[in-house]
Design a protein around this motif. Structure first.
Motif, PDB file in Angstrom:
ATOM      1  N   ARG A   5       0.840  -1.204   0.000  1.00 32.84           N
ATOM      2  CA  ARG A   5       0.000   0.000   0.000  1.00 32.84           C
ATOM      3  C   ARG A   5       0.870   1.248   0.000  1.00 32.84           C
ATOM      4  NH1 ARG A   5      -3.884  -1.368   3.291  1.00 32.84           N
ATOM      5  NH2 ARG A   5      -2.743  -0.925   5.193  1.00 32.84           N
ATOM      6  N   VAL A  11      -6.333  -4.335  -4.548  1.00 33.63           N
ATOM      7  CA  VAL A  11      -7.087  -5.388  -3.876  1.00 33.63           C
ATOM      8  C   VAL A  11      -6.090  -6.321  -3.216  1.00 33.63           C
ATOM      9  CG1 VAL A  11      -8.678  -7.315  -4.180  1.00 33.63           C
ATOM     10  CG2 VAL A  11      -8.975  -5.238  -5.525  1.00 33.63           C
ATOM     11  N   GLN A  12      -6.154  -6.408  -1.901  1.00 31.41           N
ATOM     12  CA  GLN A  12      -5.230  -7.321  -1.211  1.00 31.41           C
ATOM     13  C   GLN A  12      -5.938  -7.983  -0.044  1.00 31.41           C
ATOM     14  OE1 GLN A  12      -1.809  -4.975  -0.242  1.00 31.41           O
ATOM     15  NE2 GLN A  12      -2.989  -3.430   0.834  1.00 31.41           N
ATOM     16  N   PRO A  13      -6.546  -9.111  -0.341  1.00 30.90           N
ATOM     17  CA  PRO A  13      -7.356  -9.765   0.688  1.00 30.90           C
ATOM     18  C   PRO A  13      -6.540 -10.387   1.809  1.00 30.90           C
ATOM     19  CG  PRO A  13      -7.416 -11.015  -1.359  1.00 30.90           C
ATOM     20  CD  PRO A  13      -6.616  -9.794  -1.634  1.00 30.90           C
ATOM     21  N   SER A  14      -5.291 -10.767   1.525  1.00 32.69           N
ATOM     22  CA  SER A  14      -4.541 -11.483   2.559  1.00 32.69           C
ATOM     23  C   SER A  14      -3.267 -10.722   2.899  1.00 32.69           C
ATOM     24  CB  SER A  14      -4.204 -12.886   2.070  1.00 32.69           C
ATOM     25  OG  SER A  14      -3.893 -12.868   0.698  1.00 32.69           O
ATOM     26  N   SER A  32      -4.970  -1.535 -12.071  1.00 34.87           N
ATOM     27  CA  SER A  32      -5.540  -2.470 -11.097  1.00 34.87           C
ATOM     28  C   SER A  32      -4.437  -3.357 -10.536  1.00 34.87           C
ATOM     29  CB  SER A  32      -6.591  -3.361 -11.758  1.00 34.87           C
ATOM     30  OG  SER A  32      -7.634  -2.575 -12.275  1.00 34.87           O
ATOM     31  N   LEU A  82      -3.818  -6.682  -7.898  1.00 32.72           N
ATOM     32  CA  LEU A  82      -4.292  -7.720  -6.985  1.00 32.72           C
ATOM     33  C   LEU A  82      -3.065  -8.340  -6.336  1.00 32.72           C
ATOM     34  CD1 LEU A  82      -6.350  -9.790  -5.764  1.00 32.72           C
ATOM     35  CD2 LEU A  82      -5.966 -11.170  -7.807  1.00 32.72           C
ATOM     36  N   ARG A  89      -1.917 -11.297  -3.487  1.00 28.59           N
ATOM     37  CA  ARG A  89      -2.361 -12.390  -2.616  1.00 28.59           C
ATOM     38  C   ARG A  89      -1.137 -13.030  -1.987  1.00 28.59           C
ATOM     39  NH1 ARG A  89      -5.463 -16.480  -6.031  1.00 28.59           N
ATOM     40  NH2 ARG A  89      -6.481 -17.027  -4.088  1.00 28.59           N
ATOM     41  N   PHE A 146      -0.526  -9.060  -9.271  1.00 25.01           N
ATOM     42  CA  PHE A 146      -0.914  -8.797 -10.657  1.00 25.01           C
ATOM     43  C   PHE A 146      -1.081  -7.300 -10.825  1.00 25.01           C
ATOM     44  CE2 PHE A 146      -2.452 -12.899  -9.366  1.00 25.01           C
ATOM     45  CZ  PHE A 146      -2.143 -13.747 -10.424  1.00 25.01           C
TER      46      PHE A 146
END
Lengths: 390, 215
Positions: free
Chosen positions: A268, A285-288, A320, A322, A324, A333
């Motif tokens: 971030r 987007v970073q869910p983990s 964009s 992503l 993980r 990505f």
């Protein structure tokens, strides 16, 4: 709370340290206080009773202070006792001293009252701090002593007075005095306590408000000032976006942006940096998340390079991302819908792709794949296996 | 292009935000009602019977999910979209599991929101990249499939492919092109994932949501 209560003095004491403590608290030379007590002794023995009552009311010397040894003050005590004895006998001979049968019960009553009062004061000061179990026995003893003294005083009065009405009258008078003291002291004690706890709450609140104000000033207010001066909507938007992320990270995450220690925070951080520097919007987007290590740090650096390329060359306003991470693998990505490029015609100045992205990933056991074609946008895939690390 | 007019209701406790939303929506979307509380929203939606409800995740007195339950039983055709300033994954997942057909962040552009409303009204599920990424991780977390798990607790490899591309920022059309499938098939996959997200008993879903937030 120790500061609010009178203590007997441990170092400046002749008998019990009462005069030393009082003098210290009032800012008067203890010798003068002693003189005052001594002068009050001939006045019907009031000085003596007052001394004992005060001694009971005051808390023992502070635990840390050294106590003046008894041997050092034996002479003073002896001298004092001698003086007192001479004074008392002289007074008794001249009839100025109150008869013992009046003095004794009064003294008992006074000391009993003192004990009861102190009991009430300590009980109300209770409730803060641990370790109140020990003084329980002491309190009980003190309460019993107070009751015994009060009853003893009353019985003595009754005994020698013989006159029931007089005894009743003095009992009523004593009750009135006790009630008066209770009325006088009780509410004041409670009020002082309420004020103290209100002050403590207020202080905590003020501190919180101050730190929040400092934080908001450094971040939100500064940004608002910048937004007001921004001449185009885009840069205003960018500033607002960045501020929003920062504020949210602070409100919900509690993580410090200046020192990222997790993968998500570091990415971030990198994203925001690129956003501000190149005027792009990054959809992150970073869910983990995982604690940052050397390999993940390299992944973040490679991702930052890919982001920078997208920001500089794609020609679109948005990218964009992503990201993980699991125990087995981490991946990033970076995708844009920009103009793309032909890898066979990469100009020299874009060797950054080869070194900063592909080389870096390879050194850390990962790989990078770049999907692109002119007019098709670009997507950089960064894969870092994590499972078989030592 | 003949686009049908969609009747929508906005439920959000911030009046200014409702006004802003209303102003940005195009002529193909008609705001027929607004509510600021759960209490006011339920009877309003029941009486207006709109196509789509834009529902704030953070409503006082029970959150967005408190609106969906009572309306669903009487008006199953009304579709909900969760709107949020994106903070607690737990709340968003709760609203989706209560029956919302999709999730978008409040920073969405008006044009994008208008498109979303039409897609939801047509019966599609709408996943933001964020939601796709999180669902992918939630279903992947933990151990390999065990015998006790139902079909609802697993994503098919195809569904995982679709979600991964959604999370990477691909549109349905781009996903269809890349996977060489029709857009309709992609829509079906996403709807199936939504159904699994709503019906799965997988423990990880709640546990996973509880410890995450969206940024």
């Amino acid at each position: 709370m120790d500061g609010d209560r009178l203590r007997r003095s441990g170092s400046d004491r002749v008998l019990l340290g009462v005069c030393g403590g009082l003098g210290g608290a009032l800012g008067i030379d203890p010798v003068l206080v002693r003189l005052g007590f001594a002068l009050a002794v001939p006045l019907g023995g009031i000085g003596l009773a007052a001394y004992v009552m005060t001694a009971v009311l005051m808390v023992g010397p502070a635990p840390a202070t050294p106590t003046r040894p008894l041997r050092a003050r034996a002479q003073e005590i002896a001298g004092l006792a001698l003086l007192l004895a001479i004074a008392l006998s002289a007074l008794a001979a001249s009839g100025l001293l109150l008869p013992l049968d009046v003095l004794a019960p009064s003294a008992l009553l006074l000391v009993g009252l003192g004990l009861a009062w102190r009991q009430a004061a300590t009980a109300s000061a209770r409730g803060e701090g641990p370790g109140w179990a020990r003084p329980l026995l002491l309190d009980a003893l003190r309460a019993v002593a107070a009751i015994v003294l009060l009853i003893g005083g009353a019985v003595l009065f009754l005994r020698q007075g013989g006159d029931v009405t007089a005894a009743a009258a003095s009992a009523v008078a004593a009750a009135v005095v006790a009630a008066g003291i209770g009325l006088l002291v009780g509410p004041r004690l409670r009020r002082a306590q309420a004020v103290a706890s209100a002050e403590r709450r207020e202080r905590i609140r003020t501190e919180e408000r101050a730190s929040m104000a400092a934080r908001l000033h450094d971040s939100v207010l500064q940004t608002l000032a910048l937004v007001q001066r921004a001449d185009d909507a885009r840069s205003a938007q960018r500033l607002a976006r960045r501020q929003e992320r920062e504020l949210r990270a602070w409100l919900y995450g509690g993580e410090e942006l200046d020192a990222p220690d997790t993968f998500a925070a570091a990415l971030r951080h990198a994203t925001e940096d690129v956003e501000t520097r190149y005027d792009v919007e990054v959809e992150l987007v970073q869910p983990s998340d995982a604690p940052l290590d050397e390999d993940l740090d390299a992944l973040v650096s490679a991702a930052r390079e890919a982001l920078t390329n997208a920001a500089k060359h794609a020609g679109t306003g948005t990218v964009s991302v992503l990201a993980r991470v699991s125990d087995r693998e981490a991946s990033v990505f970076v995708r844009d819908r920009g103009r793309g490029f032909d890898r066979t015609h990469v100009p020299r100045d874009r060797a950054g792709v080869r070194e900063s992205i592909e080389g870096r990933m390879a050194r850390h056991g990962g790989r990078a794949q770049i999907h692109t074609a002119p007019g098709e946008g670009t997507e950089v895939e960064l894969i870092l296996p994590r499972g078989d690390r030592p | 292009m003949n686009v049908p007019l969609r009747r929508i209701v906005i439920v959000d406790d911030h009046e200014i935000f409702r006004a802003g939303l209303k102003a940005g929506l195009g002529p193909t979307v008609q705001v027929v009602g607004e509510a600021g509380t759960v209490e006011a929203a339920v009877p309003l939606i029941k009486s207006l019977d709109p196509d789509v409800v834009l529902l704030d995740v953070h409503l006082p007195d029970g959150g967005g999910q408190a609106v969906i339950g009572p309306v669903h039983s009487e008006r199953p055709a009304v579709k909900f979209v969760a709107l949020s300033v994106s903070d607690a994954a737990e709340d968003v997942v709760a609203v989706i599991r209560a029956g919302a057909r999709g999730y978008v962040t409040k920073t969405i552009s008006p044009a994008e929101l208008t498109r979303t409303i039409h897609r939801i009204a047509d019966g599609d599920a709408v996943f933001s990249p964020w939601l796709a990424g999180f669902v992918l991780d939630a279903f992947n977390e933990g151990d390999a499939p065990t015998a006790g798990q139902s079909e609802l607790d697993q994503l098919t490899p195809r569904e995982q492919d679709v979600l991964l591309l959604l999370a990477r920022g691909y549109t349905y059309k781009e996903i269809a092109a890349r996977l060489q499938l029709s857009v309709k098939t992609i829509e079906t996959h996403v709807s199936n994932v939504l159904r699994k997200l709503q019906l799965s008993n997988r423990n990880e879903l709640t546990r996973w949501a509880a410890k995450r937030r969206m940024v």
